[in-house]
Motif scaffolding. Structure first.
Motif, PDB file in Angstrom:
ATOM      1  N   THR A 136       0.856  -1.188   0.000  1.00  0.00           N
ATOM      2  CA  THR A 136       0.000   0.000   0.000  1.00  0.00           C
ATOM      3  C   THR A 136       0.888   1.232   0.000  1.00  0.00           C
ATOM      4  O   THR A 136       1.793   1.351   0.830  1.00  0.00           O
ATOM      5  CB  THR A 136      -0.900   0.013   1.256  1.00  0.00           C
ATOM      6  N   ASN A 159       3.793  -1.425   3.497  1.00  0.00           N
ATOM      7  CA  ASN A 159       3.356  -0.056   3.230  1.00  0.00           C
ATOM      8  C   ASN A 159       4.572   0.810   2.899  1.00  0.00           C
ATOM      9  O   ASN A 159       5.653   0.597   3.440  1.00  0.00           O
ATOM     10  CB  ASN A 159       2.654   0.554   4.461  1.00  0.00           C
ATOM     11  N   ASN A 172       0.646   3.890  -9.109  1.00  0.00           N
ATOM     12  CA  ASN A 172      -0.488   4.451  -8.382  1.00  0.00           C
ATOM     13  C   ASN A 172      -0.238   4.446  -6.877  1.00  0.00           C
ATOM     14  O   ASN A 172       0.355   3.532  -6.327  1.00  0.00           O
ATOM     15  CB  ASN A 172      -1.767   3.652  -8.672  1.00  0.00           C
ATOM     16  N   SER A 173      -0.727   5.505  -6.223  1.00  0.00           N
ATOM     17  CA  SER A 173      -0.743   5.584  -4.766  1.00  0.00           C
ATOM     18  C   SER A 173      -2.171   5.345  -4.300  1.00  0.00           C
ATOM     19  O   SER A 173      -3.090   6.015  -4.781  1.00  0.00           O
ATOM     20  CB  SER A 173      -0.298   6.975  -4.298  1.00  0.00           C
ATOM     21  N   HIS A 174      -2.353   4.428  -3.362  1.00  0.00           N
ATOM     22  CA  HIS A 174      -3.681   4.223  -2.775  1.00  0.00           C
ATOM     23  C   HIS A 174      -4.161   5.514  -2.105  1.00  0.00           C
ATOM     24  O   HIS A 174      -5.317   5.909  -2.227  1.00  0.00           O
ATOM     25  CB  HIS A 174      -3.625   3.084  -1.755  1.00  0.00           C
ATOM     26  N   GLN A 187      -5.473   6.607 -10.113  1.00  0.00           N
ATOM     27  CA  GLN A 187      -6.270   6.268  -8.940  1.00  0.00           C
ATOM     28  C   GLN A 187      -7.667   5.785  -9.338  1.00  0.00           C
ATOM     29  O   GLN A 187      -8.231   6.213 -10.350  1.00  0.00           O
ATOM     30  CB  GLN A 187      -6.377   7.478  -8.004  1.00  0.00           C
ATOM     31  N   THR A 188      -8.210   4.908  -8.502  1.00  0.00           N
ATOM     32  CA  THR A 188      -9.540   4.349  -8.753  1.00  0.00           C
ATOM     33  C   THR A 188     -10.514   4.848  -7.689  1.00  0.00           C
ATOM     34  O   THR A 188     -10.147   5.617  -6.801  1.00  0.00           O
ATOM     35  CB  THR A 188      -9.495   2.812  -8.692  1.00  0.00           C
ATOM     36  N   ASN A 192     -11.505   3.313  -5.278  1.00  0.00           N
ATOM     37  CA  ASN A 192     -11.090   2.797  -3.964  1.00  0.00           C
ATOM     38  C   ASN A 192      -9.914   3.581  -3.361  1.00  0.00           C
ATOM     39  O   ASN A 192      -9.446   3.244  -2.274  1.00  0.00           O
ATOM     40  CB  ASN A 192     -10.692   1.321  -4.081  1.00  0.00           C
ATOM     41  N   ASP A 193      -9.438   4.604  -4.076  1.00  0.00           N
ATOM     42  CA  ASP A 193      -8.277   5.370  -3.631  1.00  0.00           C
ATOM     43  C   ASP A 193      -8.708   6.754  -3.136  1.00  0.00           C
ATOM     44  O   ASP A 193      -9.855   7.171  -3.312  1.00  0.00           O
ATOM     45  CB  ASP A 193      -7.268   5.514  -4.777  1.00  0.00           C
ATOM     46  N   TYR A 194      -7.740   7.475  -2.535  1.00  0.00           N
ATOM     47  CA  TYR A 194      -8.041   8.773  -1.908  1.00  0.00           C
ATOM     48  C   TYR A 194      -7.044   9.833  -2.357  1.00  0.00           C
ATOM     49  O   TYR A 194      -5.838   9.570  -2.443  1.00  0.00           O
ATOM     50  CB  TYR A 194      -7.977   8.655  -0.381  1.00  0.00           C
ATOM     51  N   ALA A 242     -10.642   9.158  -7.746  1.00  0.00           N
ATOM     52  CA  ALA A 242     -10.391   8.991  -6.313  1.00  0.00           C
ATOM     53  C   ALA A 242     -11.404   9.768  -5.471  1.00  0.00           C
ATOM     54  O   ALA A 242     -11.979  10.764  -5.910  1.00  0.00           O
ATOM     55  CB  ALA A 242      -8.979   9.466  -5.977  1.00  0.00           C
TER      56      ALA A 242
END
Length: 461
Positions: free
Chosen positions: A120, A169, A186-188, A221-222, A224-226, A247
């Motif tokens: 993550t 992480n 990508n970063s979560h 980002q999707t 599910n990401d922020y 995001a």
């Protein structure tokens, strides 16, 4: 010397045949990528147009990685399946232009390494505050017992960490140069601390190109990401009004109360993103200043999104010591405080520093100008600065801008001279602030070297 597969230049897949990885630049990013590339089965060749620093040369020799320095052997480089370009090399460099013309993939270390980890990732970018936010986020997560590594534009390269560690992480500081070379990375959780003009010399002096570079952090980002961002920042708000990201948007502000995100209320840091509201009095933060309040908000939001308990967050915010070379207290000599803010390599960072000064200030400024507009600093300089010590080769713009508001402007050509002059110009109760607002490459190796030389000069007074 190596096995090259020249028939598959346009398709880079870490899952397929590895082929030849050429690494341009033998610094931290380059050597880390070379180590990871060799571990993953690539033939690796490192090429640097300048001399490679001895410590990195020894690492390459230890890992038996082929390299060259002081040249680029084009007939070898152009046989690459994929090229990792170190972030300091601009896309306008002739070797990079030729690679792109030949349709050989040119990527960043972040892009390369990201394909070899399922960890993550908290990715942090911004013109200012990203180092402090990275350090603080890592501090909170590590204190909470998470298996977390820190790197990128700070400390070890991301690639080397992926090669040598097994973190679940990562907290990564990401510069615009690193983000320019990503395609799938990508970063979560992505954090944009702020965006103000910086590095415009690398972006054709077009602020919009620089803004677009920063927002590449949310490119993949999707839902599910922020994306955590400064809701007080004009450039960020303008981009969000005209562009979209998948995001979830998580804002923070010190100017307005938010229904969702982090904000200030009654001198209390307040965060409302979970079912329970997190609060902490500003007086409890070890980091002082408005900009650091925002850094604390961003780090706390990231920690909460990763389900870190409130007591760990509070304790970490109370005992965090801050970043070296960023508003770092060095010493108090004969009643004069010396502050090292060498990491302030742009005008906005120096604005924050001057804003934090409560005492009359002798300001050490200057270096390599990156297209700076100093006019935003005029009110603070008029109010707080009694003398300016220039620390750079070309100081004309500084003298032209501030000559009418500061009576004393002295030019120096080294940290030791600058510190001695600043001491002579200061008296008990004053502050000597090194906050250059410029890059350091005219007189120093980098901002760390500049900061260390400043601290050594202070200690030798």
């Amino acid at each position: 010397m190596m096995n090259q597969d020249t028939n598959n230049k346009n398709e880079f897949s870490p899952l397929g045949e590895r082929g030849l990885l050429v690494v341009l630049g033998g610094g931290e990013s380059g050597v880390g990528t070379a180590i990871l590339g060799k571990q993953k089965g690539f033939d690796v060749f490192v090429s640097d147009s300048k001399q490679i620093v001895e410590k990195y040369k020894q690492v390459l020799l230890h890992h038996e990685i082929n390299f060259e320095e002081n040249q680029h052997t084009e007939n070898l480089i152009f046989r690459a399946n994929v090229v990792m370009k170190s972030p300091g090399i601009p896309e306008k460099a002739p070797i990079v232009k030729k690679l792109l013309e030949l349709k050989i993939p040119v990527i960043s270390e972040i892009e390369f390494a990201g394909q070899f980890t399922n960890a993550t990732i908290v990715g942090i970018t911004g013109s200012n505050g990203k180092t402090t936010t990275t350090l603080l986020t890592h501090h909170i997560l590590k204190s909470a017992g998470l298996n977390v590594g820190m790197g990128g534009n700070i400390g070890k390269s991301f690639a080397q960490l992926v090669a040598e560690e097994s973190y679940e992480n990562f907290v990564l500081e990401l510069s615009s140069f690193q983000l320019d070379g990503i395609e799938k990375f990508n970063s979560h959780i992505a954090i944009i601390t702020n965006i103000t003009p910086d590095h415009l010399d690398r972006y054709d002096y077009d602020f919009n190109k620089y803004i677009a570079s920063k927002f590449r952090i949310t490119k993949n980002q999707t839902e599910n990401d922020y994306l955590i961002y400064d809701a007080d920042n004009e450039a960020i708000n303008n981009w969000l009004q005209t562009n979209t990201t998948k995001a979830t948007l998580v804002p923070f502000s010190i100017e307005k109360e938010l229904e969702f995100g982090a904000f200030l209320k009654d001198n209390t840091l307040t965060i409302n993103i979970q079912k329970e509201i997190f609060t902490m009095p500003l007086s409890g933060l070890t980091l002082k200043g408005k900009h650091n309040t925002k850094n604390a908000m961003a780090a706390t939001l990231a920690a909460q999104l990763l389900k870190v308990r409130k007591d760990f967050i509070k304790e970490s915010l109370e005992n965090f010591e801050g970043a070296e070379h960023r508003l770092e207290f060095v010493a108090k000599i004969n009643g004069v405080e010396f502050i090292n803010d060498s990491k302030a390599t742009n005008v906005n960072a120096t604005f924050y520093a001057l804003e934090c000064m409560d005492n009359t200030t002798v300001w050490i400024v200057g270096g390599v100008d990156k297209g700076n507009d100093y006019t935003d600093l005029l009110p603070l300089v008029r109010e707080k600065v009694k003398a300016i010590v220039c620390l750079g080769i070309d100081n004309e713009k500084i003298k032209d801008t501030f000559g009418s508001v500061v009576d004393i402007i002295v030019e120096t050509l080294g940290a030791e001279e600058a510190v001695k002059v600043a001491q002579k110009l200061s008296e008990k109760g004053d502050v000597v602030l090194l906050s250059p607002a410029c890059a350091s490459f005219d007189l120093f190796e980098n901002y760390e070297d500049r900061g260390r030389q400043f601290k050594n000069a202070v200690k030798n007074l």
